[in-house]
Design a protein around this motif. Structure first.
Motif, PDB file in Angstrom:
ATOM      1  N   HIS A 101     -10.324   4.369  12.822  1.00  0.00           N
ATOM      2  CA  HIS A 101      -9.138   4.859  13.526  1.00  0.00           C
ATOM      3  C   HIS A 101      -8.261   5.538  12.476  1.00  0.00           C
ATOM      4  CE1 HIS A 101     -10.538   1.266  15.654  1.00  0.00           C
ATOM      5  NE2 HIS A 101     -10.016   1.773  16.751  1.00  0.00           N
ATOM      6  N   THR A 102      -8.143   6.857  12.541  1.00  0.00           N
ATOM      7  CA  THR A 102      -7.313   7.576  11.578  1.00  0.00           C
ATOM      8  C   THR A 102      -5.939   7.810  12.185  1.00  0.00           C
ATOM      9  OG1 THR A 102      -9.192   8.650  10.518  1.00  0.00           O
ATOM     10  CG2 THR A 102      -7.048   9.711  10.243  1.00  0.00           C
ATOM     11  N   PHE A 103      -4.906   7.344  11.474  1.00  0.00           N
ATOM     12  CA  PHE A 103      -3.529   7.459  11.937  1.00  0.00           C
ATOM     13  C   PHE A 103      -2.724   8.379  11.032  1.00  0.00           C
ATOM     14  CE2 PHE A 103      -4.810   3.381  13.676  1.00  0.00           C
ATOM     15  CZ  PHE A 103      -4.256   3.405  14.946  1.00  0.00           C
ATOM     16  N   VAL A 104      -1.811   9.127  11.638  1.00  0.00           N
ATOM     17  CA  VAL A 104      -0.776   9.834  10.893  1.00  0.00           C
ATOM     18  C   VAL A 104       0.361   8.836  10.723  1.00  0.00           C
ATOM     19  CG1 VAL A 104       0.867  11.755  10.883  1.00  0.00           C
ATOM     20  CG2 VAL A 104      -1.395  12.041  11.936  1.00  0.00           C
ATOM     21  N   MET A 105       0.764   8.647   9.463  1.00  0.00           N
ATOM     22  CA  MET A 105       1.809   7.684   9.145  1.00  0.00           C
ATOM     23  C   MET A 105       2.999   8.418   8.543  1.00  0.00           C
ATOM     24  SD  MET A 105      -0.052   5.066   9.985  1.00  0.00           S
ATOM     25  CE  MET A 105       0.815   3.616   9.444  1.00  0.00           C
ATOM     26  N   ARG A 106       4.188   8.071   9.005  1.00  0.00           N
ATOM     27  CA  ARG A 106       5.411   8.656   8.454  1.00  0.00           C
ATOM     28  C   ARG A 106       5.915   7.776   7.315  1.00  0.00           C
ATOM     29  NH1 ARG A 106      10.400   7.349  10.003  1.00  0.00           N
ATOM     30  NH2 ARG A 106       9.671   6.665  12.035  1.00  0.00           N
ATOM     31  N   TYR A 107       6.166   8.398   6.178  1.00  0.00           N
ATOM     32  CA  TYR A 107       6.718   7.710   5.018  1.00  0.00           C
ATOM     33  C   TYR A 107       8.129   7.223   5.334  1.00  0.00           C
ATOM     34  CZ  TYR A 107       9.094   7.340   0.509  1.00  0.00           C
ATOM     35  OH  TYR A 107       9.849   6.917  -0.547  1.00  0.00           O
ATOM     36  N   VAL A 108       8.445   5.985   4.937  1.00  0.00           N
ATOM     37  CA  VAL A 108       9.785   5.427   5.099  1.00  0.00           C
ATOM     38  C   VAL A 108      10.420   5.171   3.741  1.00  0.00           C
ATOM     39  CG1 VAL A 108      11.146   3.493   6.005  1.00  0.00           C
ATOM     40  CG2 VAL A 108       9.234   4.407   7.344  1.00  0.00           C
ATOM     41  N   SER A 109       9.724   4.406   2.873  1.00  0.00           N
ATOM     42  CA  SER A 109      10.295   4.096   1.564  1.00  0.00           C
ATOM     43  C   SER A 109       9.223   3.575   0.614  1.00  0.00           C
ATOM     44  CB  SER A 109      11.418   3.059   1.698  1.00  0.00           C
ATOM     45  OG  SER A 109      10.891   1.818   2.135  1.00  0.00           O
ATOM     46  N   GLY A 110       9.617   3.509  -0.661  1.00  0.00           N
ATOM     47  CA  GLY A 110       8.745   2.977  -1.697  1.00  0.00           C
ATOM     48  C   GLY A 110       8.225   4.065  -2.619  1.00  0.00           C
ATOM     49  N   GLU A 111       7.773   3.643  -3.780  1.00  0.00           N
ATOM     50  CA  GLU A 111       7.142   4.526  -4.745  1.00  0.00           C
ATOM     51  C   GLU A 111       5.672   4.154  -4.815  1.00  0.00           C
ATOM     52  OE1 GLU A 111       8.287   7.176  -6.360  1.00  0.00           O
ATOM     53  OE2 GLU A 111      10.127   6.899  -5.194  1.00  0.00           O
ATOM     54  N   PRO A 112       4.772   5.126  -4.672  1.00  0.00           N
ATOM     55  CA  PRO A 112       3.351   4.774  -4.652  1.00  0.00           C
ATOM     56  C   PRO A 112       2.882   4.151  -5.963  1.00  0.00           C
ATOM     57  CG  PRO A 112       3.647   7.172  -4.615  1.00  0.00           C
ATOM     58  CD  PRO A 112       5.002   6.559  -4.545  1.00  0.00           C
ATOM     59  N   SER A 113       2.150   3.068  -5.810  1.00  0.00           N
ATOM     60  CA  SER A 113       1.515   2.416  -6.952  1.00  0.00           C
ATOM     61  C   SER A 113       0.282   1.684  -6.449  1.00  0.00           C
ATOM     62  CB  SER A 113       2.481   1.440  -7.637  1.00  0.00           C
ATOM     63  OG  SER A 113       2.755   0.354  -6.783  1.00  0.00           O
ATOM     64  N   PRO A 114      -0.734   1.519  -7.308  1.00  0.00           N
ATOM     65  CA  PRO A 114      -1.935   0.791  -6.891  1.00  0.00           C
ATOM     66  C   PRO A 114      -1.642  -0.712  -6.852  1.00  0.00           C
ATOM     67  CG  PRO A 114      -2.158   1.518  -9.165  1.00  0.00           C
ATOM     68  CD  PRO A 114      -0.850   2.062  -8.649  1.00  0.00           C
ATOM     69  N   ALA A 115      -1.170  -1.181  -5.715  1.00  0.00           N
ATOM     70  CA  ALA A 115      -0.553  -2.499  -5.612  1.00  0.00           C
ATOM     71  C   ALA A 115      -1.509  -3.688  -5.624  1.00  0.00           C
ATOM     72  CB  ALA A 115       0.319  -2.548  -4.348  1.00  0.00           C
ATOM     73  N   ASP A 116      -2.743  -3.545  -5.127  1.00  0.00           N
ATOM     74  CA  ASP A 116      -3.571  -4.743  -4.959  1.00  0.00           C
ATOM     75  C   ASP A 116      -4.877  -4.758  -5.744  1.00  0.00           C
ATOM     76  OD1 ASP A 116      -5.154  -2.973  -3.579  1.00  0.00           O
ATOM     77  OD2 ASP A 116      -5.152  -4.093  -1.703  1.00  0.00           O
ATOM     78  N   GLY A 117      -5.088  -3.817  -6.621  1.00  0.00           N
ATOM     79  CA  GLY A 117      -6.310  -3.811  -7.411  1.00  0.00           C
ATOM     80  C   GLY A 117      -7.482  -3.072  -6.785  1.00  0.00           C
ATOM     81  N   GLU A 118      -7.359  -2.669  -5.520  1.00  0.00           N
ATOM     82  CA  GLU A 118      -8.438  -1.913  -4.884  1.00  0.00           C
ATOM     83  C   GLU A 118      -8.462  -0.467  -5.355  1.00  0.00           C
ATOM     84  OE1 GLU A 118      -9.255  -2.367  -0.701  1.00  0.00           O
ATOM     85  OE2 GLU A 118      -8.095  -4.214  -0.656  1.00  0.00           O
ATOM     86  N   ASN A 119      -7.341  -0.019  -5.938  1.00  0.00           N
ATOM     87  CA  ASN A 119      -7.222   1.361  -6.395  1.00  0.00           C
ATOM     88  C   ASN A 119      -6.665   1.382  -7.815  1.00  0.00           C
ATOM     89  OD1 ASN A 119      -7.870   2.592  -3.740  1.00  0.00           O
ATOM     90  ND2 ASN A 119      -6.027   1.476  -3.155  1.00  0.00           N
ATOM     91  N   THR A 120      -6.996   2.456  -8.526  1.00  0.00           N
ATOM     92  CA  THR A 120      -6.489   2.592  -9.891  1.00  0.00           C
ATOM     93  C   THR A 120      -5.273   3.506  -9.972  1.00  0.00           C
ATOM     94  OG1 THR A 120      -8.029   4.402 -10.348  1.00  0.00           O
ATOM     95  CG2 THR A 120      -8.757   2.156 -10.909  1.00  0.00           C
ATOM     96  N   GLU A 121      -5.078   4.349  -8.948  1.00  0.00           N
ATOM     97  CA  GLU A 121      -3.922   5.246  -8.895  1.00  0.00           C
ATOM     98  C   GLU A 121      -3.498   5.404  -7.439  1.00  0.00           C
ATOM     99  OE1 GLU A 121      -3.982   8.977 -11.302  1.00  0.00           O
ATOM    100  OE2 GLU A 121      -6.081   8.403 -11.644  1.00  0.00           O
ATOM    101  N   ALA A 122      -2.233   5.735  -7.242  1.00  0.00           N
ATOM    102  CA  ALA A 122      -1.690   6.080  -5.929  1.00  0.00           C
ATOM    103  C   ALA A 122      -0.599   7.107  -6.173  1.00  0.00           C
ATOM    104  CB  ALA A 122      -1.114   4.848  -5.228  1.00  0.00           C
ATOM    105  N   ARG A 123      -0.731   8.268  -5.525  1.00  0.00           N
ATOM    106  CA  ARG A 123       0.299   9.283  -5.746  1.00  0.00           C
ATOM    107  C   ARG A 123       0.292  10.317  -4.637  1.00  0.00           C
ATOM    108  NH1 ARG A 123      -0.768  14.169  -8.611  1.00  0.00           N
ATOM    109  NH2 ARG A 123      -2.908  14.436  -9.253  1.00  0.00           N
TER     110      ARG A 123
END
Length: 158
Positions: A101-123
């Motif tokens: 299920h692919t969703f369009v998500m609207r950004y609300v807040s936060g700075e992207p970071s690889p929070a849980d170890g599943e990813n090495t980068e988020a940007r």
């Protein structure tokens, strides 16, 4: 990779046999940018993806996965597409196929970071400067970014 407890429980019973699972792809949009994460297992850039927990609404799963994987607060705006992935075979031999299920998500807040170890980068990436991605992920992004009101119904590539 963080495998949900319910999948681990199933694996105890069925071993590496193929599982049919519900999945989500969260295409987070902010102005003329989209969020991508670099997967720790493959190094590929993708939108946030994840598995829907038993009893969880897919839109809620997309919100949860975005917070867990990229540390962003988002709101689902619309369902962009529903598709079936090819079977995935993981390094340990486990196999799975996903109803995505692919969703369009609207950004609300936060700075992207690889929070849980599943990813090495988020940007954030400008929509006109996306990194190379596989055809399946590009198709999901295209469905989400096309601005169509109705969801696309994809077919298996096999």
């Amino acid at each position: 990779m963080a495998t949900p407890d319910f999948v681990l429980s199933l694996r105890e019973k069925i071993g590496t046999a193929s599982l049919w699972l519900a999945g989500v792809t969260a295409v987070v949009v902010r102005d003329d940018e989209t969020l991508l994460v670099r997967r720790a297992d493959t190094g590929a850039w993708t939108p946030v993806t994840g598995i829907v927990d038993p009893g969880e609404h897919p839109a809620d799963a997309a919100v949860r996965e975005t917070l867990e994987e990229a540390d962003l607060h988002v709101v689902p705006e619309r369902l962009a597409s529903i598709g079936v992935t090819d079977e995935v075979v993981y390094a340990n031999g486990d196999r799975a196929q996903y109803l995505d299920h692919t969703f369009v998500m609207r950004y609300v807040s936060g700075e992207p970071s690889p929070a849980d170890g599943e990813n090495t980068e988020a940007r954030w990436f400008r929509l006109d400067a996306l990194p190379p991605m596989g055809p399946d992920m590009l198709s999901r992004l295209d469905a989400a970014l096309a601005g169509e009101q109705a969801a696309r119904f994809g077919t298996s590539s096999s």
